[in-house]
Design an enzyme around this catalytic site. Structure first.
Site, PDB file in Angstrom:
ATOM      1  N   LYS A  77      -3.012  20.022  40.393  1.00  0.00           N
ATOM      2  CA  LYS A  77      -1.856  19.400  40.900  1.00  0.00           C
ATOM      3  C   LYS A  77      -1.144  18.374  40.238  1.00  0.00           C
ATOM      4  CE  LYS A  77      -1.001  16.587  45.220  1.00  0.00           C
ATOM      5  NZ  LYS A  77      -1.667  16.088  46.378  1.00  0.00           N
ATOM      6  N   LYS A 112      -0.448  23.354  42.416  1.00  0.00           N
ATOM      7  CA  LYS A 112       0.593  22.795  42.839  1.00  0.00           C
ATOM      8  C   LYS A 112       1.563  21.746  42.262  1.00  0.00           C
ATOM      9  CE  LYS A 112       1.105  19.604  46.779  1.00  0.00           C
ATOM     10  NZ  LYS A 112       0.465  18.782  47.803  1.00  0.00           N
TER      11      LYS A 112
HETATM   12  C1  PBG Z   1      -1.478  14.606  49.705  1.00  0.00           C
HETATM   13  C2  PBG Z   1      -0.412  15.779  49.775  1.00  0.00           C
HETATM   14  C3  PBG Z   1       0.634  15.890  49.131  1.00  0.00           C
HETATM   15  C4  PBG Z   1       0.984  17.294  49.435  1.00  0.00           C
HETATM   16  C5  PBG Z   1       0.061  17.912  49.717  1.00  0.00           C
HETATM   17  N1  PBG Z   1      -0.984  16.891  50.167  1.00  0.00           N
HETATM   18  C6  PBG Z   1       1.447  14.728  48.562  1.00  0.00           C
HETATM   19  C7  PBG Z   1       1.148  13.998  47.363  1.00  0.00           C
HETATM   20  O1  PBG Z   1       0.340  14.236  46.670  1.00  0.00           O
HETATM   21  O2  PBG Z   1       2.013  13.093  47.358  1.00  0.00           O
HETATM   22  C8  PBG Z   1       2.549  17.670  49.019  1.00  0.00           C
HETATM   23  C9  PBG Z   1       2.940  18.726  49.785  1.00  0.00           C
HETATM   24  C10 PBG Z   1       4.308  19.014  49.763  1.00  0.00           C
HETATM   25  O3  PBG Z   1       5.154  18.471  48.880  1.00  0.00           O
HETATM   26  O4  PBG Z   1       4.901  20.172  50.360  1.00  0.00           O
HETATM   27  N2  PBG Z   1      -2.565  14.387  48.787  1.00  0.00           N
HETATM   28 ZN    ZN Z   2      -3.296  12.257  48.895  1.00  0.00          ZN
END
Ligand code: PBG
Ligand code: ZN
Length: 347
Positions: free
Chosen positions: A213, A270
């Site tokens: 991520k 992601k």
């Molecule tokens: C939180 C989380 C996020 C997303 C999914 N879980 C945001 C982040 O990490 O700031 C993003 C999902 C999206 O943008 O659709 N951990």
């Molecule tokens: Zn988070």
């Protein structure tokens, strides 16, 4: 392409003296022919639908930066879950939007807290759906970071976060979650969750690790939706000390390998669109069920351009979803999943 010279240019007219031996266009000649040789396809089975559950709401409320996406109340979530089930989408990912935020994000693991209630209600409403619980703290902390802060180092406290996330995972499993999906990018979080689940009798609960991520600019609308933007208050100004540097590809392979060693059953990359190379490499190298998160920024770009009449919204959305399949995804987490499943049913 190989080309045969049929006649000398001197003997014939200009149009006929070169002919390709190989003609890929033969297999594009009709819709039936194209369907016959098609390599990849989308189906409702490929989707995981994300749902935001806001404990402060009475009615669904549209997220302004995500047209077509509504934050649900705990009650209205039931209607949406049934729509997902009817569309034959196999799974949902639940995100709590907390009105009880504190430094540690305790409402995410408290008995009777939002995570507990939301998962329990979802499982009661649609027992056949795969209920996935996004496991993180940013929706539940008052500072918006993905775990409690270590004020000495002005950073998120890794080991305290994984101790808490183990409790959160057990709370979600106890409420009926089929899959725990840790998204905080803390070191050791998958291992901590696996051992806590096993010790609590939830060895059947699976883990979908947000393994690679990235610290991405494509999460903006999600942070509006989930109310987890970073404030001006305490803690670092961004998430770069835990989410990955977008410049790195090999590091993603190491992150995925660690999560698999720690017990991940499925892995995720992601965001999706700007990271198709990472998705491809992950599937090739590890072969696990591999998911792409088609994040909020990717969704809203297409919605915004479509609304301006700049692109054909449905065509672009389906093309993007198909690209994840072609790159090796076994499935896609997408805000467009419900629309896409309905489009597929019609075609
Ligand atoms: C939180 C989380 C996020 C997303 C999914 N879980 C945001 C982040 O990490 O700031 C993003 C999902 C999206 O943008 O659709 N951990
Ligand atoms: Zn988070």
């Amino acid at each position: 392409m190989t080309i045969t010279q049929l006649k000398s240019p001197l003997e014939t007219d200009a149009q006929s003296f070169y002919a390709p031996i190989s003609r890929p266009r033969r297999l594009r000649s009709s819709d039936a022919m194209r369907r016959l040789v098609r390599e990849n396809s989308l189906s409702a089975n490929d989707f995981i639908y994300p749902i935001f559950v806001d404990e402060a709401l009475k009615e669904p409320q549209e997220v302004s930066s995500m047209p077509g996406v509504f934050r649900q109340s705990e009650k209205s979530m039931e209607v949406l879950l049934k729509q997902v089930e009817t569309a034959k989408i196999p799974a949902v990912m639940l995100f709590g939007v907390s009105a009880h935020k504190d430094h540690e994000g305790t409402d995410s693991f408290r008995k009777g807290g939002l995570m507990d209630r939301m998962v329990r209600r979802a499982k009661d409403t649609c027992p056949e759906l795969v209920i996935m619980a996004d496991a993180c703290f940013c929706e539940y902390t008052d500072h918006g970071h993905c775990g409690p802060l270590d004020h000495i180092h002005n950073d998120v406290d890794n080991d305290r976060t994984i101790a808490n996330i183990a409790m959160q995972a057990v709370t979600a499993a106890e409420a009926g979650a089929d899959v725990i999906a840790p998204s905080g990018m803390m070191d050791g979080q998958v291992g901590a969750i696996r051992s806590a689940l096993d010790q609590s009798g939830y060895e059947r609960t699976a883990i979908l690790a947000y393994a690679a991520k990235y610290a991405s600019g494509f999460y903006g609308p999600f942070r509006d939706a989930a109310g987890c933007s970073l404030g001006q208050g305490s803690g670092p100004a961004n998430r770069k000390t835990y989410q990955m540097d977008p410049a790195n590809g090999d590091e993603a392979m190491r992150e995925v390998a660690l999560d698999i060693e720690e017990g991940a059953d499925m892995v995720m990359v992601k965001p999706g669109l700007a990271y198709l190379d990472i998705l491809y490499r992950t599937k090739q190298a590890f072969g696990l069920p591999t998911f792409a998160y088609n994040v909020s920024g990717e969704y809203c770009m297409i919605k915004a351009a479509g609304r301006n009449g700049w692109i054909d919204e449905d065509a672009a959305m389906m093309e993007m979803l198909l690209a994840f399949k072609r790159a090796g995804a076994d499935g896609i987490i997408s805000y467009a999943a419900l629309d896409a499943a309905n489009i597929l049913q019609r075609s």
